[in-house]
Write a protein that holds these residues in place. Structure first.
Motif, mmCIF file in Angstrom:
data_model
loop_
_atom_site.group_PDB
_atom_site.id
_atom_site.type_symbol
_atom_site.label_atom_id
_atom_site.label_comp_id
_atom_site.label_asym_id
_atom_site.label_seq_id
_atom_site.Cartn_x
_atom_site.Cartn_y
_atom_site.Cartn_z
ATOM 1 N N SER A 266 -7.057 -3.639 -0.947
ATOM 2 C CA SER A 266 -6.460 -4.929 -1.305
ATOM 3 C C SER A 266 -7.475 -5.877 -1.930
ATOM 4 O O SER A 266 -7.124 -6.710 -2.761
ATOM 5 N N TYR B 136 -2.500 0.977 -4.207
ATOM 6 C CA TYR B 136 -1.580 -0.138 -4.011
ATOM 7 C C TYR B 136 -0.559 -0.117 -5.150
ATOM 8 O O TYR B 136 -0.895 0.166 -6.301
ATOM 9 N N PRO C 200 0.820 -1.211 0.000
ATOM 10 C CA PRO C 200 0.000 0.000 0.000
ATOM 11 C C PRO C 200 0.855 1.263 0.000
ATOM 12 O O PRO C 200 1.968 1.280 0.535
#
Length: 206
Positions: free
Chosen positions: A141, A23, A18
């Motif tokens: 994520s 990301y 991250p």
């Protein structure tokens, strides 16, 4: 998890991690094989160089050949932060990181995990958004492409934030108090102007 990611970076591996924007997929900048793997995973055009992050001011000299001028002033005002500054690169870096003029896009990340990865591994990191070219960047994520996560050696997952994320702002210093804005992102042009910087828009890219 951070220590595992650091070990993989030190061994020349590829990690997804991250940042304060999205990301990122990255590796040690001097691991030619890892840099090439990222390019293949991303299906990245060879003419489009990868951006780089540092985790401390001390790492600047590993990437950039800049000692004074407007770039340093921008760093002093906006770093650490989501401002990518296009500066002259060190001569021995991969051509995947620099453009035809020998310039590189660099920022000092304020994200605690990304900072630690850079500092503990002792290297600036390649920091391209963790998505294949043409697909949306992932701020969570859970949004990461499964194919990319399978190809990476490690994924550093963190709880999803509700904060809306923007890409970093990208500028190229022109001369004293004047920059070319290549991309407007998390730091708007008005913030640069408030700091006494004249902003020219890149009409070709914007």
């Amino acid at each position: 998890m951070l220590k595992k990611a650091v070990k993989i970076i030190e061994r020349g591996g590829v990690v997804i991690y991250p940042t304060e924007t999205f990301y990122a997929m990255g590796c040690a900048i001097r691991s030619e094989s890892a840099v090439e793997r990222v390019a293949q995973f991303k299906n990245r055009d060879e003419t489009k160089p990868f951006p780089v992050i540092i985790g401390s001011r001390e790492q600047l000299s590993q990437v950039a050949a800049v000692e004074e001028g407007e770039a340093i002033r921008l760093m002093e005002v906006f770093w650490p932060g989501p401002l990518s500054i296009i500066v002259p690169a060190q001569k021995d870096l991969s051509s995947r990181l620099t453009d035809s003029e020998g310039l590189i896009s660099l920022r000092w990340t304020p994200h605690p995990d990304a900072q630690v990865l850079c500092r503990m591994s002792g290297t600036p990191l390649l920091a391209t958004s963790a998505n294949t070219s043409g697909r949306p960047a992932a701020s969570c994520s859970e949004s990461l492409e499964q194919e990319l996560t399978r190809q990476a050696d490690w994924v550093l997952r963190r709880p999803c934030s509700d904060q809306f994320r923007l890409p970093s702002t990208v500028v190229r210093p022109l001369d004293r108090n004047r920059v070319l804005m290549v991309r407007e992102g998390a730091i708007p042009a008005d913030r640069l102007r408030e700091a006494g910087i004249e902003v020219e828009l890149d009409t070709i890219r914007n």
